[in-house]
Design an enzyme around this catalytic site. Structure first.
Site, PDB file in Angstrom:
ATOM      1  N   ASN A  70       8.807  -6.798   3.911  1.00 54.14           N
ATOM      2  CA  ASN A  70       8.821  -5.619   2.942  1.00 54.14           C
ATOM      3  C   ASN A  70      10.031  -4.658   3.074  1.00 54.14           C
ATOM      4  O   ASN A  70      10.605  -4.753   4.419  1.00 54.14           O
ATOM      5  CB  ASN A  70       7.541  -4.989   3.134  1.00 54.14           C
ATOM      6  CG  ASN A  70       7.306  -3.683   2.749  1.00 54.14           C
ATOM      7  OD1 ASN A  70       7.129  -2.632   3.426  1.00 54.14           O
ATOM      8  ND2 ASN A  70       7.500  -3.529   1.299  1.00 54.14           N
ATOM      9  N   HIS A 101       7.987  -4.420   7.467  1.00 51.38           N
ATOM     10  CA  HIS A 101       8.731  -3.816   6.532  1.00 51.38           C
ATOM     11  C   HIS A 101      10.203  -3.529   7.515  1.00 51.38           C
ATOM     12  O   HIS A 101      10.200  -3.197   8.659  1.00 51.38           O
ATOM     13  CB  HIS A 101       8.481  -1.971   6.696  1.00 51.38           C
ATOM     14  CG  HIS A 101       9.221  -1.040   5.843  1.00 51.38           C
ATOM     15  ND1 HIS A 101       8.708  -0.088   5.123  1.00 51.38           N
ATOM     16  CD2 HIS A 101      10.665  -1.337   5.650  1.00 51.38           C
ATOM     17  CE1 HIS A 101       9.632   0.420   4.590  1.00 51.38           C
ATOM     18  NE2 HIS A 101      10.770  -0.221   4.820  1.00 51.38           N
ATOM     19  N   PRO A 117       0.826  -1.158   0.021  1.00 53.59           N
ATOM     20  CA  PRO A 117      -0.007   0.088  -0.010  1.00 53.59           C
ATOM     21  C   PRO A 117       0.846   1.189  -0.046  1.00 53.59           C
ATOM     22  O   PRO A 117       1.779   1.466   0.677  1.00 53.59           O
ATOM     23  CB  PRO A 117      -0.608  -0.048   1.319  1.00 53.59           C
ATOM     24  CG  PRO A 117       0.049  -0.874   2.039  1.00 53.59           C
ATOM     25  CD  PRO A 117       0.728  -2.062   1.232  1.00 53.59           C
ATOM     26  N   MET A 118       0.795   1.938  -0.699  1.00 56.62           N
ATOM     27  CA  MET A 118       1.452   3.341  -1.196  1.00 56.62           C
ATOM     28  C   MET A 118       0.684   4.459  -1.153  1.00 56.62           C
ATOM     29  O   MET A 118      -0.188   4.467  -2.169  1.00 56.62           O
ATOM     30  CB  MET A 118       2.566   3.003  -2.180  1.00 56.62           C
ATOM     31  CG  MET A 118       3.552   1.992  -1.983  1.00 56.62           C
ATOM     32  SD  MET A 118       4.690   1.897  -3.478  1.00 56.62           S
ATOM     33  CE  MET A 118       3.652   0.972  -4.243  1.00 56.62           C
ATOM     34  N   LYS A 130       0.223  -4.696   9.212  1.00 52.11           N
ATOM     35  CA  LYS A 130       1.604  -4.421   8.600  1.00 52.11           C
ATOM     36  C   LYS A 130       2.473  -3.411   9.540  1.00 52.11           C
ATOM     37  O   LYS A 130       1.824  -2.487   9.953  1.00 52.11           O
ATOM     38  CB  LYS A 130       1.259  -3.407   6.918  1.00 52.11           C
ATOM     39  CG  LYS A 130       2.559  -3.264   6.446  1.00 52.11           C
ATOM     40  CD  LYS A 130       2.430  -2.738   5.105  1.00 52.11           C
ATOM     41  CE  LYS A 130       3.763  -2.741   4.127  1.00 52.11           C
ATOM     42  NZ  LYS A 130       4.593  -1.740   4.748  1.00 52.11           N
ATOM     43  N   GLY A 175       7.195  -2.664  -3.410  1.00 52.71           N
ATOM     44  CA  GLY A 175       6.592  -1.354  -3.494  1.00 52.71           C
ATOM     45  C   GLY A 175       7.052  -0.448  -4.543  1.00 52.71           C
ATOM     46  O   GLY A 175       6.596  -0.409  -5.668  1.00 52.71           O
ATOM     47  N   GLY A 206      12.708  -2.103   0.393  1.00 52.72           N
ATOM     48  CA  GLY A 206      13.817  -2.149  -0.373  1.00 52.72           C
ATOM     49  C   GLY A 206      13.818  -3.304  -1.433  1.00 52.72           C
ATOM     50  O   GLY A 206      14.661  -3.512  -2.185  1.00 52.72           O
ATOM     51  N   CYS A 212       3.228   3.407   8.965  1.00 53.01           N
ATOM     52  CA  CYS A 212       3.526   4.696   8.404  1.00 53.01           C
ATOM     53  C   CYS A 212       3.991   5.590   9.157  1.00 53.01           C
ATOM     54  O   CYS A 212       3.498   5.999  10.293  1.00 53.01           O
ATOM     55  CB  CYS A 212       2.194   5.273   7.466  1.00 53.01           C
ATOM     56  SG  CYS A 212       2.269   6.784   6.803  1.00 53.01           S
ATOM     57  N   GLN A 250      -6.448  -1.165   3.290  1.00 52.74           N
ATOM     58  CA  GLN A 250      -5.652  -0.951   4.263  1.00 52.74           C
ATOM     59  C   GLN A 250      -6.100   0.303   4.916  1.00 52.74           C
ATOM     60  O   GLN A 250      -6.567   1.077   4.398  1.00 52.74           O
ATOM     61  CB  GLN A 250      -4.037  -0.533   3.846  1.00 52.74           C
ATOM     62  CG  GLN A 250      -3.090  -0.178   5.391  1.00 52.74           C
ATOM     63  CD  GLN A 250      -1.786   0.033   5.161  1.00 52.74           C
ATOM     64  OE1 GLN A 250      -1.640   1.237   4.629  1.00 52.74           O
ATOM     65  NE2 GLN A 250      -0.828  -0.829   5.500  1.00 52.74           N
TER      66      GLN A 250
END
Length: 329
Positions: free
Chosen positions: A205, A165, A11-12, A133, A227, A207, A94, A64
Site C-alpha cells: 500500500n 504502507h 481504509p480512509m 495494517k 487508496g 502511493g 495511522c 478496521q
C-alpha cells in the site's frame, strides 16, 4: 476463510464510509473493501448498530479497528463477526495525534508484543481473518530489522495477512496528510519482506493510484491496496474485475454507475440521510472527462442548498451525452 487480496481499497477516514463502499462495489464486484477505522472503545461504549451498519451488497468488506487492549480488541472483533464482516483489521499505521494519544495506530509499531497480544486475543475469539495494517517504520525505528521483528511478532501470533504502507511515519512534526506524501516510498523493502516471509500474505500500500500501477506490484507481493486514487476518481476501478479475475465488468460507463447508484440514494434519503453523504463520493466519477468540473460544481452547490436526488439529474444534464446515446440518434 480465505479472502482474495489481489486488489483492495484502503481504509480512509472520512472517505470509505458505507455510501462510498456501495458506489465502489457497483464498479467492481471483486475488490476487497475496508471501512473507515472505528475504535474498539467506540464500539464497546457506543452504538454498534449505527457504527457497523452496512449493506450486504458491499461484501467482501473488512472492518478496521483501532485499539491496543487485547480484551477490548477481542470484544470489538466479536462484534465485527456478529455483524457479518469478512475480516477484522488492526490499525497500526495511522499517524494522527488523535490516534497516537489513544495508544494505537502507527505508534504501536514500537510495541510489536502488544499488537501480537491483540492478534492472539482476537484470533481466539473469532473465526473470520484477523489482519494487521502497518507502516514500514516510525521515526528513528525505521530499519528493515525493526520491520522484520514486527512482522515476526504478528506472524507468530497468527495474523492472516500483513498490509504494509511502504512509507515510514513521523509521529512528531508531520500532519497525517504530510505523512501520506513526505516520507519517501520504499516499495523494495516490502518486496524484501515478502521474500523473507513467503508463507505470510503481504499486501502493499502507499502511493498506488491506478490499476496499471497495481499490476506492476503484484509479481512481488500477494496483493495491492489502493487508496486516494480510486476515492478521488471512482471510475478508475472500472475494468478491475476482467483484468485481475477474468470476470465480466458490471458497468460500462460512469453514467451507468450513476444510474445504478440512484436506487441506493433514494433509499438513504428516505431514511433521512442528507444528500451530501452520497454526492460527495460521486464528485470524482467523471474525473478527466468533458464536463467533470460542471458535474462537481452542480453536485456541491445543490447539496449545500439542501437539494434532493434531483441535483444528481441536474448535474448529469451538465455533461455531454454518452457516446452510445449520441450514436443512436
Amino acid at each position: 476463510m480465505t479472502l482474495d487480496r489481489t486488489l483492495s481499497i484502503a481504509p480512509m477516514m472520512d472517505c470509505t464510509d458505507r455510501h462510498d463502499r456501495y458506489l465502489l462495489r457497483l464498479i467492481s464486484r471483486r475488490v476487497l473493501l475496508y471501512t473507515e477505522m472505528i475504535t474498539a472503545n467506540a464500539l464497546i461504549h457506543g452504538d454498534p448498530a449505527r457504527l457497523l451498519a452496512y449493506d450486504p451488497f458491499e461484501h467482501p468488506v473488512a472492518l478496521q479497528i483501532g485499539g491496543s487492549e487485547p480484551e477490548r480488541m477481542a470484544a470489538a472483533a466479536r462484534m465485527a463477526e456478529d455483524f457479518g464482516y469478512d475480516e477484522v483489521n488492526i490499525n497500526v499505521g495511522c499517524p494522527s495525534d488523535r490516534v497516537k494519544n489513544g495508544a494505537f495506530g502507527a505508534c504501536l509499531m514500537a510495541e510489536p508484543d502488544t499488537v501480537a497480544e491483540c492478534v492472539r486475543a482476537m484470533r481466539a475469539t473469532v473465526s473470520i481473518p484477523v489482519t494487521v495494517k502497518s507502516r514500514i517504520g516510525i521515526d528513528d525505528q525505521d530499519s528493515y530489522e525493526h520491520l522484520n521483528r514486527f512482522t515476526a511478532a504478528v506472524a507468530e501470533a497468527g495474523t492472516e495477512a500483513l498490509i504494509v504502507h511502504a512509507r515510514k511515519a513521523w509521529l512528531q512534526g508531520l500532519s497525517p496528510k504530510e505523512n501520506r506524501e513526505i516520507p519517501p516510498l520504499d516499495y523494495e523493502r516490502v518486496y524484501r519482506l515478502k521474500r523473507d516471509w513467503s508463507a505470510l500474505p503481504i499486501v502493499i500500500n502507499g502511493g498506488i493510484r491506478t490499476l496499471d500501477e497495481a499490476a506492476g506490484h503484484l509479481p512481488a507481493v500477494d496483493g495491492c491496496m489502493l487508496g486516494r486514487g480510486p476515492y478521488g476518481s471512482p471510475w478508475s476501478l472500472a475494468g478491475a474485475d476482467s483484468r485481475f479475475w477474468g470476470d465480466p465488468d458490471p458497468l460500462d460507463s460512469p453514467h451507468e454507475a450513476v444510474a445504478a447508484y440512484m436506487p441506493y440514494v433514494h433509499a438513504r434519503l428516505a431514511e433521512g440521510v442528507p444528500i451530501h453523504h452520497m454526492t460527495r463520493h460521486m464528485s470524482g466519477l467523471f474525473q478527466g472527462q468533458p464536463g467533470a468540473r460542471a458535474w462537481r460544481r452542480t453536485l456541491a452547490e445543490g447539496a449545500a442548498a439542501g437539494g434532493g436526488a434531483e441535483i444528481i439529474e441536474q448535474a448529469l444534464a451538465r455533461l455531454p451525452e454518452p457516446e452510445a446515446e449520441r450514436a443512436a440518434v
